[in-house]
Write a protein that holds these residues in place. Sequence first.
Motif, short mmCIF file in Angstrom:
data_model
loop_
_atom_site.label_atom_id
_atom_site.label_comp_id
_atom_site.label_asym_id
_atom_site.label_seq_id
_atom_site.Cartn_x
_atom_site.Cartn_y
_atom_site.Cartn_z
N THR A 35 0.82 -1.21 0.00
CA THR A 35 0.00 0.00 0.00
C THR A 35 0.86 1.26 0.00
O THR A 35 0.58 2.20 -0.75
CB THR A 35 -0.92 0.01 1.24
OG1 THR A 35 -1.68 -1.19 1.22
CG2 THR A 35 -1.85 1.19 1.22
N LEU A 39 0.79 4.22 -2.77
CA LEU A 39 0.50 5.60 -2.42
C LEU A 39 1.67 6.52 -2.72
O LEU A 39 1.49 7.64 -3.20
CB LEU A 39 0.13 5.70 -0.94
CG LEU A 39 -1.23 5.15 -0.55
CD1 LEU A 39 -1.40 5.15 0.95
CD2 LEU A 39 -2.34 5.94 -1.21
N SER A 43 1.24 9.59 -5.43
CA SER A 43 1.12 10.92 -4.84
C SER A 43 2.12 11.92 -5.41
O SER A 43 2.05 13.11 -5.06
CB SER A 43 1.30 10.83 -3.32
OG SER A 43 2.60 10.39 -3.01
#
Length: 80
Positions: A35, A39, A43
Motif C-alpha cells: 500500500t 500511495l 502521490s
Amino acid sequence: MGLVPTYAAVGAAAPIIFLILRVIQGLFVGGVTATTHTLGTESVPERWRGLMRLENSWNLQISNVALPVRQVWRATHALL
C-alpha cells in the motif's frame, strides 16, 4: 515478548503462540508495504512516477543483498 506468556507459564504453547503471532504480523507488514509503495508512487507528479517506482524496487534489491552480507560479516567476526 510483550503479552505472550512465558514457557514457564504455559509450556510448549508459548513458542507456538509466538510463531502464530509473527506470521500474522508478517501478513500485515506485507499489506502495508504494498500500500505504501502504491500511495508513494501515485502521490507524486506524473513525470516523477517512474522514478519513484524505480526507487522502491532499488530499495528492495539493496536490502536483498545487504542482509546476507551483514549476516556473513557478523558470523565471521563473532568467531574472532
